[in-house]
Design a protein around this motif. Structure first.
Motif, PDB file in Angstrom:
ATOM      1  N   ASN A  81      38.567  34.438  39.157  1.00  0.00           N
ATOM      2  CA  ASN A  81      39.386  34.896  40.269  1.00  0.00           C
ATOM      3  C   ASN A  81      40.840  34.895  39.779  1.00  0.00           C
ATOM      4  O   ASN A  81      41.407  33.847  39.485  1.00  0.00           O
ATOM      5  CB  ASN A  81      39.210  33.931  41.455  1.00  0.00           C
ATOM      6  N   THR A 122      43.610  35.237  41.160  1.00  0.00           N
ATOM      7  CA  THR A 122      44.623  34.545  41.952  1.00  0.00           C
ATOM      8  C   THR A 122      44.657  33.058  41.634  1.00  0.00           C
ATOM      9  O   THR A 122      45.705  32.429  41.644  1.00  0.00           O
ATOM     10  CB  THR A 122      44.316  34.667  43.466  1.00  0.00           C
ATOM     11  N   THR A 123      43.484  32.512  41.370  1.00  0.00           N
ATOM     12  CA  THR A 123      43.431  31.061  41.188  1.00  0.00           C
ATOM     13  C   THR A 123      43.435  30.646  39.721  1.00  0.00           C
ATOM     14  O   THR A 123      43.820  29.527  39.404  1.00  0.00           O
ATOM     15  CB  THR A 123      42.177  30.473  41.869  1.00  0.00           C
TER      16      THR A 123
HETATM   17  C1  NAG Z   1      40.247  34.297  45.003  1.00  0.00           C
HETATM   18  O1  NAG Z   1      40.607  33.038  45.538  1.00  0.00           O
HETATM   19  C2  NAG Z   1      41.399  33.135  46.693  1.00  0.00           C
HETATM   20  C3  NAG Z   1      41.878  31.741  47.062  1.00  0.00           C
HETATM   21  O2  NAG Z   1      40.820  30.847  47.145  1.00  0.00           O
HETATM   22  C4  NAG Z   1      40.576  33.790  47.796  1.00  0.00           C
HETATM   23  O3  NAG Z   1      41.348  33.910  48.955  1.00  0.00           O
HETATM   24  C5  NAG Z   1      40.137  35.169  47.315  1.00  0.00           C
HETATM   25  O4  NAG Z   1      39.273  35.746  48.268  1.00  0.00           O
HETATM   26  C6  NAG Z   1      39.420  35.068  45.983  1.00  0.00           C
HETATM   27  N1  NAG Z   1      39.191  36.408  45.491  1.00  0.00           N
HETATM   28  C7  NAG Z   1      38.013  36.817  45.090  1.00  0.00           C
HETATM   29  C8  NAG Z   1      37.948  38.201  44.566  1.00  0.00           C
HETATM   30  O5  NAG Z   1      37.027  36.113  45.150  1.00  0.00           O
END
Ligand code: NAG
Ligand code: NAG
Ligand code: ZN
Length: 542
Positions: free
Chosen positions: A315, A317-318
């Protein structure tokens, strides 16, 4: 078919949680040389290697900065296949491609066996390439006088060894560790931990082996509370769970593993506050990126409860990439004029191989390469020694005889003797072992529903819940001061001694330029003094 799949899944689930405890069955084998149980034996062995090779090393530079890049399980077939994949992703045939570090001019091979095992695990190798001493399978930062699980023996001063991170700190350099695994996992633990069992990453694991965690302190607590770990300026990777009580839920909803109630993330922050250092704890990529322009003096980043995700599944973002973590670590450590030691591990090459996920292993290798490229862009070659290596091999094979330019993660051109296809990259053992249709005829892998997907397991000969490491040699690539010293074939435990030699740190031999470097400093001081005198005189005249 279904039953077979279920059984192998079960075997995998049972085994995957822990690295196997390889049995020590010595039978009628010849005795091990008792000298190998001492640190001196390996230190002397390294010093004689340095003496021999330094005769052919004209380099007068010294290394202010040291970076060790370690691709866990990055065997030679892994590199050959990864470079081919890199070229094929760019639309070329691929075989002619080069990984950036393959172009380094200092190239050698190292023997990776540990004292009690022909084929090593990642802690005895970490002790070799970070502490310069070979020891027993499953133990870290201690000599081979300590057998696995022997808490008492690991406490004896004579059995504890220092890492190159400790040598660097003693010389006033800064230190950091970056990995895609838990920061308490085997490889990075070699930089700071002394433990007779690699699994003692938290106190509950120590207790489960009926040992006292206040005596044999777990690896996470060593990192936060003890030297040298508490001096590390930057610690980035996974493994939050080892730092949190089993009653605490972390930022992503996972529970901690500790039974002593300690919150080591808070303790780490408190220690830096007490010592009046700016510091930050981050748990996701966005937070890390907020520090990119002006990072604090100390940074702890734990981006997963356990290992970080495979890059292709992560992911964005994380999870920062290994390249991003390396960049911020170098920014932080470069602030010390005396220089630094940084350890960067591409830790999931190994884990993908263990699962026979060959495509993921190759992609992780290419992510590792990106981190090496980034570091090389940031740091000049004349005072930074970059060493790229692996800890041990894997039993992945690059099979013949496919035509030039064929997909490196595809089928061999040639079927087997029964007319069944096989993969160019396959394994000797692991969970990817398939059944046969009787008469030794292999199942047709092309008919599997997940064939070619990321987590499709390439085929293996022997069924094991986890594919094993290999005992063959691994490569070392070096660039920067004294790169020539890494040529040849030698013991893996020589690596940190040679780095220390080039960088004028540690207890062993130092490069001739180390004296010159001191002289330069004295000259610079005299020059500064003269300039100051001149300024004072000028002002007086005015
Ligand atoms: C990635 O992690 C964020 C924070 O936990 C979450 O909001 C988001 O849906 C995730 N994205 C995917 C593509 O799983
Ligand atoms: C959590 O830790 C407590 C001690 O603090 C212990 O008694 C308990 O068994 C642990 N729970 C689990 C699930 O490990
Ligand atoms: Zn492994």
């Amino acid at each position: 078919m279904f039953l077979k799949a279920l059984i192998s899944l079960l075997i995998f689930a049972l085994g995957a949680a822990r690295h196997p405890e390889a049995p020590v069955a010595r039978g009628n084998t010849p005795p091990i040389n008792p000298a190998e149980y001492t640190a001196e034996y390996w230190i002397n062995e390294a010093q004689s290697g340095i003496k021999k090779r330094s005769q052919h090393d004209p380099d007068q530079n010294v290394a202010r900065n040291l970076i060790m890049f370690m691709g866990d399980g990055m065997s030679i077939p892994t590199m050959s296949a990864a470079r081919t994949l890199k070229g094929q992703r760019a639309g070329n045939t691929g075989e002619e491609e080069e990984l950036f570090f393959e172009g380094f001019l200092g190239v050698g091979l190292v023997k990776t066996y540990c004292v009690d095992h022909q084929v090593a695990d990642s802690t005895c190798t970490a002790t070799a390439y970070l502490c310069g001493v070979k020891n027993n399978y499953g133990t870290v930062g201690v000599t081979a006088a300590v057998s696995r699980h022997d808490c008492e023996a690991s406490l004896l001063e004579a059995n504890r060894v220092q890492s190159i991170a400790e040598w660097a700190l003693a010389a006033g350099r800064d230190v950091g560790i970056v990995t895609t695994t838990r920061v308490t996992h085997a490889s990075p633990s070699g930089a700071y931990a002394k433990s007779s069992n690699r699994h003692w990453e938290n106190d509950a694991e120590v207790l489960s082996d009926s040992e006292d965690p206040d005596k044999c302190v777990d690896i996470a607590r060593q990192l936060v509370q003890m030297n040298p770990g508490k001096q590390f300026k930057v610690i980035l990777g996974g493994g939050r769970r080892e730092f949190l009580p089993n009653s605490t839920i972390d930022e992503e909803g996972h529970v901690g593993t500790r039974s002593d109630g300690r919150n080591l993330i808070e303790e780490w922050q408190q220690d830096k506050t007490n010592r009046d250092f700016s510091h930050s704890y981050v748990w996701n990529r966005d937070q890390l990126m907020n520090h990119f322009d002006s990072p604090p003096e100390y940074l702890l980043g734990l981006f997963e409860d356990t290992h970080m995700q495979y890059h292709l599944e992560a992911n964005a973002t994380t999870e920062p990439t290994l390249e991003e973590m390396t960049e911020i670590a170098i920014k932080m450590l470069s602030r010390n004029e005396k220089g630094f030691f940084l350890f960067v591990e591409g830790g999931r090459i190994d884990q993908a191989h263990h699962a026979n996920y060959v495509y993921l292993a190759l992609d992780e290798t290419l992510e590792f390469e990106k981190a090496v490229i980034k570091a090389s862009e940031m740091l000049p070659q004349d005072d930074t020694l970059t060493v790229v290596t692996a800890d041990h091999s894997h039993v992945v094979a690059f099979n013949g005889y496919t035509a030039r330019g064929s997909s490196i993660v595809g089928l061999s051109d040639q079927p087997d003797s029964h007319g069944m296809p096989f993969m160019t990259m396959s394994y000797t053992n692991g969970p990817g072992a398939r059944g046969t249709q009787g008469n030794g005829i292999r199942d047709d892998i092309r008919e599997e529903t997940d064939f070619g997907q990321l987590r499709w397991r390439s085929h293996a000969d022997v069924l094991l819940y986890e594919e094993t490491h290999g005992g063959d040699d691994v490569a070392v690539f070096a660039r920067g001061p004294h790169f020539r010293m890494f040529a040849g074939l030698y013991e893996q435990s020589q690596i940190p001694h040679v780095m220390a030699y080039a960088s004028c740190i540690g207890p062993g031999l130092h490069a001739p330029g180390c004296n010159a470097a001191t002289t330069i400093h004295v000259t610079a001081l005299l020059f500064a003094f003269a300039s100051l005198a001149k300024i004072i005189l000028t002002n007086m005249i005015l």
